[in-house]
Structure formats: structure tokens, C-alpha cells
Design an enzyme around this catalytic site. Sequence first.
Site, PDB file in Angstrom:
ATOM      1  N   GLU A 282       0.809  -1.234   0.000  1.00 32.30           N
ATOM      2  CA  GLU A 282       0.000   0.000   0.000  1.00 32.30           C
ATOM      3  C   GLU A 282       0.839   1.279   0.000  1.00 32.30           C
ATOM      4  O   GLU A 282       0.580   2.207   0.765  1.00 32.30           O
ATOM      5  CB  GLU A 282      -0.973  -0.022   1.176  1.00 32.30           C
ATOM      6  CG  GLU A 282      -1.914  -1.220   1.140  1.00 32.30           C
ATOM      7  CD  GLU A 282      -2.838  -1.292   2.353  1.00 32.30           C
ATOM      8  OE1 GLU A 282      -2.779  -0.385   3.204  1.00 32.30           O
ATOM      9  OE2 GLU A 282      -3.615  -2.248   2.437  1.00 32.30           O
TER      10      GLU A 282
ATOM     11  N   GLU B  56      -6.259 -10.716  -1.441  1.00 29.71           N
ATOM     12  CA  GLU B  56      -7.072 -10.516  -0.229  1.00 29.71           C
ATOM     13  C   GLU B  56      -8.563 -10.513  -0.574  1.00 29.71           C
ATOM     14  O   GLU B  56      -9.318  -9.638  -0.150  1.00 29.71           O
ATOM     15  CB  GLU B  56      -6.674  -9.214   0.472  1.00 29.71           C
ATOM     16  CG  GLU B  56      -5.202  -9.167   0.851  1.00 29.71           C
ATOM     17  CD  GLU B  56      -4.807  -7.935   1.644  1.00 29.71           C
ATOM     18  OE1 GLU B  56      -5.704  -7.291   2.224  1.00 29.71           O
ATOM     19  OE2 GLU B  56      -3.604  -7.610   1.680  1.00 29.71           O
TER      20      GLU B  56
END
Length: 398
Positions: free
Chosen positions: A182, A297
Site C-alpha cells: 500500500e 485478499e
Amino acid sequence: MNRKRLLTRRRTLLLGMGAFTVAGGLRHLNNQFPEIVYEGKDAIGKKNFTVVGDIPLRERAASKGLIYGAASSYRALASNTDYATSFAKECAILVPEAQLKWDALRPSPNRFDFTRADWMAKFARTHGMLFRGHTLVWHKALPKWFAGTVNKRNAERILLEHIKTVVGHYAGKIHSWDVVNEAVFPEDGRSDGLRNSPWLQFLGAGYLDIAFRAAAEADPRALLVYNDFGLNYQYEEPKRAAVLKLLERLKSRGSPVQALGIQAHLWCDNSSKFNPKTLKKFLREIANMDLKILITELDVSDKNLPLDVSIRDRIVAAIYEDYLSAVLEEPAVIAVLTWGLSDRYTWLNETDSRKRLDRSLVRPLPLDTNLKRKLAWNAIARAFDQAPKRHSEQVKSE
């Protein structure tokens, strides 16, 4: 009423936020529309989710040259034998949810604690599963001592020490690492799209190169992944563009990034923004950079759907199948990892709780709270069964 208007009306009814939380309204919806029609940007049609055979997801995926697995906590696997058995049956790779993050591994600046992560690595090895690392560099999950200890003068030394120690500890025994997680956040307003994280503040944009080079040196066999969210829907095009530019910069500088991890936390109320054509174009652009792709995810939040489980499960399953049917057309996609296996152990029970709506539990994963297969499991199985077979050796093992 023509078919297009009928489909739009049905979808509005199904995706209405709380419009059918009254029991009578739910019975009316079930009676009127026994076959749920899920319509994204392109009409998908009716879904029956029929699956042939009882073959676990890991085997269905493997037959197409894919890896299926899931994330789990140490506590869930260690305390629930039935869950552990189901996990080993369905999954070919294990991702520790938290046990390999900084705050779990480093109770103090000078001490590492691998106890729980090692237990999970042994569990994976015992059950013939691959083991995956998440994550080496992130702006979250930092230990309490980090803020008062790390600064511009020592950040590189501490980061290199962390990567060398952690990656070295599992060298030769791990499938892949989310080396950096991220790092892209266009909302921070930088021209390069990078997040204004502590690592950026201390080390500048070069911290990503530092991390990837250190990981490659510590374990030349592990697949090195850049992992990020916000890459799936049409409105996330600016994020996709920024990630592409980041990967291009890393490749141009010779950084050993080998794959992109696409977090796929999907939402029912955003399904209209899913565009298979543009998503597949993005995946092709990644593949053209000679990078592999992992869906890392995956789950589907149902927090805004009606109370009726039969309705929720069908819509969630449709989103799973539609999404996977699109992404698995890209040969560079080598793995599908759900963020959890059973609804009993999902982070969405906290972050996407239905408490304000009806206090029921969310149902975002392949197995229910009793470890029974749901329509979401069927949808994933169907996507694997229908996926093109990978023709080259793309699965890295220990």
C-alpha cells in the site's frame, strides 16, 4: 415492462440498502424473484452455481496451474481443530493475517519473536501447503516503539536489519513476500502518487528499491510482490495508473519486483462500477511488464444487502464468479487468496459489521460459521473449473 427495465428494477430491489429488512418484504422478494439476477455494468444473466463433484478448491485450482489459499490468524488455527482441518483441505497456501507484521514480530527494537509465525509455517509444511509472507514494509501495524526510535538517521539501517532478519529466517521456505504494501495513495497529492508514509518521510521514494533489493538478497528464491488495494473498480482508475507508473519506475531501476498483489476487497453496493474490460486491460499491462499477478485478499462485503441469507449469498456468489471469471482469463494471474476461509473468522465482522442494519453476521467468505460450503465456495470452484489452464511452470514452490 421491457427486459432492460425489469433487470434494472430487480437489481435496485436487491441492492437497496435496507429496503427489505422487514420480514414481509423479504418473503415478497423471494417469491417474486426466486432466480436472482445479478447485473453489473454488463448484464450477466441468471446464476445457478451448480458445481460438479466434491473436489476441494486447492485441487481445482491446481488442475489449472493456479494456487488457491487463504489468510488466517494463529489463534483460529491453533484453537479450532475443525477449522484447521477445513483449512488444510481447501487451501494450498497459508497467509498469516498478522503474525509477520512488524508489531507482531518486534516487541522491542532489539528483539524478534517468531514463535507464532513459526508455528504457522510448521502448520503449512505439515499439511503440504505453501507459506506466504505479509508484509515487510507498511505504514501500519508498526510497534509502539517505532515512533520514538526510528528517524531519518537510522531508518535505513533498521529497515535493512528487519528485512535481512525476517526474510533470512524463512529463506528457502516461503513462496512469496509482500515486500511493500500500500505505498500508492494519490489522495496525498504527490506527483508520483506515493503515500506520505513514515518510510517515505525518512528515506524518500527510494525506500521501495531498498526493500526489494534487500529481500532479494536475503532470499533469492522467494517471489517478491508489490501489494495494494483499490485496483478493481472503474472509479479507481487513477490508482491503477499510479501503480503502473510505480512498477515501471521500479523495473527501470532494476529493482527485483516480480509480481503485483491485487487486494480484492469487493463490495456489493459498488458492483455497478466493475468493468471487466478495463480491469483485464490493466492486468494485461501488468503482464506485459513481465510481472506475475496474485489476487491476494479476496472477499465480498454484504453489509448493505438485505437480511435474507439466501438473497445475500446469491449476490455475493455472483460477484465472486463474475470477478474471478474476468481476472482468470489473464494467464499472468497465478494465485487466488481469500482473506479468510470461514465467516467465523473475518475482519469484516468488525470493519463492515451489520450492527446498524440488523445485527446479523456478515457472510463474505467461502465457508459459513459452521464451516459448511456456501454459494461463494461454489462460485470460486466454478471459476477455477472454467479458467484457462496455465501452460507454463508458473507456480513457485519451496
